[in-house]
Design an enzyme around this catalytic site. Structure first.
Site, PDB file in Angstrom:
ATOM      1  N   GLU A  96     -95.927   3.602   7.117  1.00 53.37           N
ATOM      2  CA  GLU A  96     -97.023   2.662   7.694  1.00 53.37           C
ATOM      3  C   GLU A  96     -96.777   1.961   8.961  1.00 53.37           C
ATOM      4  O   GLU A  96     -97.534   1.523   9.728  1.00 53.37           O
ATOM      5  CB  GLU A  96     -96.711   1.295   6.702  1.00 53.37           C
ATOM      6  CG  GLU A  96     -97.295  -0.115   7.043  1.00 53.37           C
ATOM      7  CD  GLU A  96     -97.090  -1.219   6.135  1.00 53.37           C
ATOM      8  OE1 GLU A  96     -96.537  -1.225   5.326  1.00 53.37           O
ATOM      9  OE2 GLU A  96     -98.017  -2.092   6.361  1.00 53.37           O
ATOM     10  N   ASP A 116     -94.169   3.201   2.239  1.00 52.99           N
ATOM     11  CA  ASP A 116     -94.186   1.617   2.853  1.00 52.99           C
ATOM     12  C   ASP A 116     -92.701   1.336   2.723  1.00 52.99           C
ATOM     13  O   ASP A 116     -92.121   0.991   1.631  1.00 52.99           O
ATOM     14  CB  ASP A 116     -95.288   1.014   1.868  1.00 52.99           C
ATOM     15  CG  ASP A 116     -95.359  -0.412   2.442  1.00 52.99           C
ATOM     16  OD1 ASP A 116     -94.480  -0.773   3.342  1.00 52.99           O
ATOM     17  OD2 ASP A 116     -96.463  -1.073   2.123  1.00 52.99           O
ATOM     18  N   ILE A 118     -91.557  -1.750   3.471  1.00 46.60           N
ATOM     19  CA  ILE A 118     -91.178  -3.158   2.655  1.00 46.60           C
ATOM     20  C   ILE A 118     -92.882  -3.257   2.601  1.00 46.60           C
ATOM     21  O   ILE A 118     -93.853  -3.702   3.069  1.00 46.60           O
ATOM     22  CB  ILE A 118     -90.897  -4.146   3.469  1.00 46.60           C
ATOM     23  CG1 ILE A 118     -89.340  -3.823   3.857  1.00 46.60           C
ATOM     24  CG2 ILE A 118     -90.613  -5.391   2.730  1.00 46.60           C
ATOM     25  CD1 ILE A 118     -88.690  -5.034   4.684  1.00 46.60           C
ATOM     26  N   ASP A 119     -93.400  -3.229   1.196  1.00 52.86           N
ATOM     27  CA  ASP A 119     -94.432  -3.641   0.329  1.00 52.86           C
ATOM     28  C   ASP A 119     -94.075  -4.969  -0.008  1.00 52.86           C
ATOM     29  O   ASP A 119     -93.434  -5.373  -0.794  1.00 52.86           O
ATOM     30  CB  ASP A 119     -94.907  -2.531  -0.526  1.00 52.86           C
ATOM     31  CG  ASP A 119     -96.154  -3.062  -1.056  1.00 52.86           C
ATOM     32  OD1 ASP A 119     -97.185  -3.186  -0.250  1.00 52.86           O
ATOM     33  OD2 ASP A 119     -96.488  -3.564  -2.179  1.00 52.86           O
ATOM     34  N   THR A 121     -94.133  -7.477   2.733  1.00 52.74           N
ATOM     35  CA  THR A 121     -93.737  -8.104   4.014  1.00 52.74           C
ATOM     36  C   THR A 121     -93.904  -9.629   4.032  1.00 52.74           C
ATOM     37  O   THR A 121     -92.945 -10.287   4.287  1.00 52.74           O
ATOM     38  CB  THR A 121     -94.125  -7.470   5.177  1.00 52.74           C
ATOM     39  OG1 THR A 121     -94.186  -5.832   5.010  1.00 52.74           O
ATOM     40  CG2 THR A 121     -93.546  -7.852   6.290  1.00 52.74           C
TER      41      THR A 121
END
Ligand code: LIP
Length: 335
Positions: A96, A116, A118-119, A121
């Site tokens: 990402e 990703d 940190i999905d 955020t």
């Protein structure tokens, strides 16, 4: 790994390699856990000492005030990229925050990670304890089979550091929840008993830049939301992490999750976890689902999928289209 154009879209990896990939992803979760959890207040954690006194600093992406990124997102992605490229130098990478390592060659079957770091955020920045790491291993298929996605999802890993729980799936082997503090493992299954929208718990998201990349106009998006808000479902939840929303469907805790404007890194792991738990995934438009289609509808049953399309999305009940949207059935190499 790159292979020359094959006559079919068979999976290029052995079962052994798929399992090795899953094991290495579990190692990554364990390694990154402390880094992410240390930004949360200790009262939210079971076993972490706090290393940081304040929430991470954030900036916004592409003039989208709802799309946040922190220094932790970048750091975690860099760690994951370094770790995976050392363990699997032949695989590609799409992150990402840092994009592609090499562009995917459309005429070649290619294996790559979609990450990703940190999905959720925004949750992370606000100390709302619903964020995760999401990593998918996928194969780009060079042969175009009508009604099928050009991407086959091979392994999915979603890790929730606050609870120290990993959710994972390997194609054709089911979905699992693994508690990393004691290694207990449970098989996941969607709730097969919810076949009517009136009995469903629905999950979606508000607040991100959905309509810009949407086949729908802002007006029809609002119409759909109004229809849903007035429909007598059991409830509607917005929890702020697409990957965890998908895990909730796979675990039988939520019956429907839908969203526009979503990215492949939000979906690559969670969609496989839903499909392997027996759920159905389709696009919200009149075309086959693809993790790059920028929209998703995941349901625990086909009945719900059809009813949601009919009552909320487009007023149609076209089974032919829905069949095309069902999970990938391409031949695979079961070694
Ligand atoms: C976010 C999602 C969230 C969704 C946003 C965004 P990020 O991912 O998981 O649920 O509404 O569109 O994609 O930016 O936190 O990785």
């Amino acid at each position: 790994m790159k292979a020359s154009n094959t006559m079919s879209n068979q999976i290029l990896l052995s079962r052994e390699l798929l399992h090795k990939a899953k094991e290495e992803l579990l190692n990554i979760c364990k390694m990154s856990s402390r880094k992410i959890a240390s930004y949360y207040h200790p009262r939210l954690l079971s076993n972490a000492t706090q290393l940081h006194v304040s929430s991470p600093k954030y900036s916004t992406k592409m003039n989208n005030t709802a799309d946040l990124v922190t220094e932790v997102d970048r750091l975690i992605e860099q760690d994951i990229r370094e770790y995976l490229s050392e363990k699997f130098p032949e695989f590609g990478f799409l992150g990402e925050e840092s994009g592609y390592t090499n562009p995917i060659n459309a005429s070649t079957n290619t294996i790559y990670w979609i990450v990703d770091p940190i999905d959720g955020t925004t949750n992370f920045v606000h100390q709302f304890p619903n964020s995760c790491i999401s990593i998918g291993l996928v194969q780009h298929n060079s042969i175009n089979i009508p009604g099928h996605s050009s991407t086959t999802l091979l392994v999915g890993m979603v890790y929730h550091p606050i609870s120290d729980i990993a959710y994972w799936a390997i194609i054709n082997e089911g979905s699992f929840q693994q508690n990393l503090n004691n290694d207990e493992i449970f098989q996941l299954s969607v709730n097969k008993y919810i076949t009517s929208l009136k009995h469903a718990l629905v999950c979606t998201e508000f607040g991100s830049y959905e309509s810009r990349y949407n086949v729908q106009s802002q007006e029809s998006l609002t119409t759909q939301r109004t229809k849903l808000a007035n429909y007598p479902v059991h409830g509607i939840r917005c929890l702020g992490s697409a990957a965890l929303n998908l895990v909730h469907v796979a675990s039988g805790q939520v019956d429907i999750y839908y969203q526009y404007g979503i990215h492949a890194w939000d979906l690559a792991a969670g969609v496989l976890i839903v499909q392997e738990a027996g759920g159905m995934v389709s696009s919200l438009s009149n075309s086959p689902f693809d993790i790059f289609s920028r929209n998703v509808l995941a349901c625990s049953t086909l009945e719900l999928l059809k009813e949601f399309h009919k009552e909320i999305i487009d007023g149609t009940d076209t089974l032919g289209i829905l069949q095309e949207f069902s999970p990938d059935t391409q031949p695979i190499n079961k070694q």
